[in-house]
Design an enzyme around this catalytic site. Structure first.
Site, PDB file in Angstrom:
ATOM      1  N   SER A   9       0.688  -1.236   0.015  1.00 34.31           N
ATOM      2  CA  SER A   9      -0.023   0.106   0.034  1.00 34.31           C
ATOM      3  C   SER A   9       0.942   1.264  -0.065  1.00 34.31           C
ATOM      4  CB  SER A   9      -0.902   0.046   1.124  1.00 34.31           C
ATOM      5  OG  SER A   9      -0.243   0.117   2.498  1.00 34.31           O
ATOM      6  N   GLU A  11       0.731   5.459   0.916  1.00 28.64           N
ATOM      7  CA  GLU A  11       0.032   6.635   1.617  1.00 28.64           C
ATOM      8  C   GLU A  11       0.374   7.872   1.034  1.00 28.64           C
ATOM      9  OE1 GLU A  11       0.268   6.420   6.149  1.00 28.64           O
ATOM     10  OE2 GLU A  11       0.848   8.732   6.056  1.00 28.64           O
ATOM     11  N   ASP A 102      -2.417  14.212  15.648  1.00 30.59           N
ATOM     12  CA  ASP A 102      -1.710  14.816  16.769  1.00 30.59           C
ATOM     13  C   ASP A 102      -2.224  16.242  16.474  1.00 30.59           C
ATOM     14  OD1 ASP A 102       0.298  13.225  17.565  1.00 30.59           O
ATOM     15  OD2 ASP A 102       1.264  13.165  15.564  1.00 30.59           O
ATOM     16  N   PHE A 209      11.813  15.096  11.241  1.00 31.47           N
ATOM     17  CA  PHE A 209      10.507  14.490  11.361  1.00 31.47           C
ATOM     18  C   PHE A 209      10.630  13.164  12.326  1.00 31.47           C
ATOM     19  CE2 PHE A 209       7.120  11.683   9.488  1.00 31.47           C
ATOM     20  CZ  PHE A 209       5.949  12.536  10.028  1.00 31.47           C
ATOM     21  N   HIS A 259       3.862  -0.754   3.677  1.00 35.38           N
ATOM     22  CA  HIS A 259       3.229   0.362   3.576  1.00 35.38           C
ATOM     23  C   HIS A 259       4.041   1.639   3.369  1.00 35.38           C
ATOM     24  CE1 HIS A 259      -0.176   3.158   4.285  1.00 35.38           C
ATOM     25  NE2 HIS A 259       0.705   3.771   4.913  1.00 35.38           N
TER      26      HIS A 259
END
Ligand code: FAD
Length: 282
Positions: A9, A11, A102, A209, A259
């Site tokens: 998959s 995102e 978040d 990040f 993913h």
């Protein structure tokens, strides 16, 4: 019974501009042609991307892709989640990624004590078994979780509330994934746990990040990446090599799929895909 083929998959996040959306449409087309099984689209904190997430999900679903919207809630905007669930169900969407979300820096969380497990419970009360629910989990620990035992305990609560599978936060140490899966199995969590994969294209952004989301960059990798300085092409080549090797190890070790956090780019996913020998196989 034959083991299921690994599922892949990708995102996306909702772009802010029309040009960004046009570019994403081309990325979606390219990755569909490549043979990716499904897509997911993130959802901004406090519902900030409600319309854009929904529009991408419905468009790509109408184009024939399997798409899972992400859904989060503060607890106070639960009626928004209910409306979205109705729209997704009516459009024939069958999968969701359910998260706490978040709160943006500087803002106070509207309702403390509302967790992803509460949203999973809400989805089950609202839509019964219509949706396959995926949740997040953290082999390197969520930054707010005090220890590994609590990580597993809270993950288990999400499964007990009705989640069917999980996607991990990204990591670069395959053993950290395998150890985490072992602990989950010992704790009675038996759902598929799909590794989240972050391609490496920019060291500074990745470091910043990772600090926020709790993903660990091992020292050996951080020092190699830092050594590339301004050599973006060199860093990208090395990043592709490291991440492809990681993916290979995960699949060989029995991961049920991968993913990809694509950051809306096709290139890194395509290169890793080719390195894994997946081209033409699907
Ligand atoms: P939870 O499982 O609710 O956990 C949040 C924190 O609360 C953890 O520290 C946990 O230890 C603690 N906790 C959980 N249950 C309890 C309890 N019963 N008692 C006390 N403490 C508890 N963010 C977005 O805003 N939009 C997205 O689309 C999005 N997509 C994501 C997709 C993936 C695959 C991943 C890994 C993350 C994604 N995120 C997204 C980020 C995510 O929202 C954050 O990591 C968030 O901080 C935690 O979400 P969660 O669903 O894991 O929360």
């Amino acid at each position: 019974m034959a083991a299921m083929a690994p599922q892949f998959s990708v995102e996306f996040f909702p772009p802010r501009t029309e040009a960004g959306r046009g570019k994403l449409d081309r990325v979606h087309e390219e990755l569909t042609t490549l043979g990716v099984d499904s897509f997911s689209v993130t959802y901004g904190a406090g519902g900030s991307t409600k319309e854009s997430t929904k529009s991408i999900v419905l468009d790509y679903n109408a184009a024939g892709s399997e798409v899972a919207p992400h859904l989060s809630s503060t607890g106070q905007d639960i009626d928004v989640a209910g409306d979205l669930l109705n729209d997704y169900r009516d459009a024939g969407i069958r999968r969701l990624v359910v998260l706490r979300g978040d709160t943006p820096p500087g803002q106070q969380r509207a309702s403390k004590g509302f967790y992803a497990r509460d949203l999973v419970e809400f989805v089950r009360r609202h839509s019964g078994d219509h949706f396959h629910i995926k949740v997040a989990c953290y082999p390197d620990l969520h930054p707010e979780t005090p220890n590994h035992a609590l990580e597993i305990k809270y993950f288990r609560q999400k499964i007990d509330a009705g989640a069917n599978s999980a996607i991990t936060q990204y990591f670069y140490n395959a053993d950290s994934y395998f150890r985490f899966v072992d602990s989950c199995r010992e704790a009675g969590i038996d759902v598929p746990i799909v590794p989240g994969i972050m391609p490496i294209t920019n060291f500074d952004k990745l470091s910043a990040f990772s600090d926020k989301c709790g993903a660990k960059i091992p020292d050996w990798l951080a020092s190699r990446l830092a050594g590339f300085g301004d050599d973006e092409a060199g860093l990208r080549r090395y990043g592709d090599e490291v991440v492809s090797e990681l993916c290979g190890r995960l699949l060989e070790g029995g991961a049920p799929g991968l993913h990809f956090y694509s950051l809306n780019q096709a290139g890194p996913v395509r290169r890793i895909w080719e390195n894994l020998g997946l081209s033409g196989s699907r």
